[in-house]
Motif scaffolding. Structure first.
Motif, PDB file in Angstrom:
ATOM      1  N   ASN A 161       0.858  -1.180   0.000  1.00 18.78           N
ATOM      2  CA  ASN A 161       0.000   0.000   0.000  1.00 18.78           C
ATOM      3  C   ASN A 161       0.894   1.228   0.000  1.00 18.78           C
ATOM      4  O   ASN A 161       1.692   1.407   0.907  1.00 18.78           O
ATOM      5  CB  ASN A 161      -0.876   0.032   1.263  1.00 18.78           C
ATOM      6  CG  ASN A 161      -1.876  -1.100   1.269  1.00 18.78           C
ATOM      7  OD1 ASN A 161      -1.936  -1.881   0.327  1.00 18.78           O
ATOM      8  ND2 ASN A 161      -2.646  -1.194   2.333  1.00 18.78           N
ATOM      9  N   PRO A 173       1.025   5.162   0.401  1.00 25.14           N
ATOM     10  CA  PRO A 173       0.153   6.256   0.855  1.00 25.14           C
ATOM     11  C   PRO A 173      -0.100   7.250  -0.279  1.00 25.14           C
ATOM     12  O   PRO A 173       0.797   7.534  -1.064  1.00 25.14           O
ATOM     13  CB  PRO A 173       0.949   6.910   1.981  1.00 25.14           C
ATOM     14  CG  PRO A 173       2.330   6.376   1.895  1.00 25.14           C
ATOM     15  CD  PRO A 173       2.290   5.105   1.115  1.00 25.14           C
ATOM     16  N   ALA A 201      -4.837   5.069   0.024  1.00 23.57           N
ATOM     17  CA  ALA A 201      -3.620   4.431  -0.477  1.00 23.57           C
ATOM     18  C   ALA A 201      -3.819   3.909  -1.893  1.00 23.57           C
ATOM     19  O   ALA A 201      -4.936   3.674  -2.339  1.00 23.57           O
ATOM     20  CB  ALA A 201      -3.223   3.273   0.445  1.00 23.57           C
TER      21      ALA A 201
END
Length: 167
Positions: free
Chosen positions: A83, A85, A122
């Motif tokens: 993921n 951000p 994300a």
């Protein structure tokens, strides 16, 4: 001339991968007589098993071999999803699903991540090589084999009309 370490090899290839569960193969990449793949043999630029399959061949030989996923780009790793951000993308356009992002890890290794989905905060990317989990089927011909020059050996790659150019 026979292929050996510290030689520059030019070859054609057609790369096929199996289409999932269909028993048919798709051609995904080619190198032609006009645009061959040229590389310094034994310099670690190619998949080790790719070179291993070529190391008995000479100029003019045809070849065909398969590499298992383990010998090619690795088995597909379900865990290799990250993921990122959304702040990372401030000031740039949000990537689209399916697009490829060039990333770099803390050690400076470059790699590509494919955007698989976009969450609220994300961007979810798949870090597997696009060909992870796939068996590769190569077919082609050795066009040329020549000893590498001292300069090529010191640079670790092929130069010249059939190699890498420095600008």
């Amino acid at each position: 001339m026979k292929i050996a370490p510290q030689h520059v090899v030019s070859l054609t290839y057609d790369l096929y991968v199996d289409r999932e569960n269909t028993g048919t193969e798709d051609l995904v990449e080619s190198a032609t007589q006009e645009q061959p793949l040229t590389f310094l043999f034994g310099a670690g630029q190619m998949l080790p098993k790719f070179e291993e399959n070529l190391n008995t061949l000479s100029t003019g030989d045809s070849y065909e071999f398969r590499l298992s996923p383990e010998d090619a780009y690795g088995v597909y790793d379900e865990e290799a999803v990250a993921n990122l951000p959304k702040e990372m993308f401030q000031g740039t356009e949000m990537p689209e699903i399916g697009s490829v992002l060039p990333l770099q890890d803390n050690q400076g290794h470059r790699f590509q991540a494919v955007v698989v989905s976009i969450a609220e905060d994300a961007v979810i990317v798949d870090l597997n090589h696009p060909m992870a989990g796939q068996a590769l089927h190569f077919k082609g011909e050795i066009i040329n084999v020549r000893p590498a020059t001292d300069e090529e050996l010191s640079h670790g790659h092929a130069h010249g009309p059939d190699g890498h150019h420095h600008h």
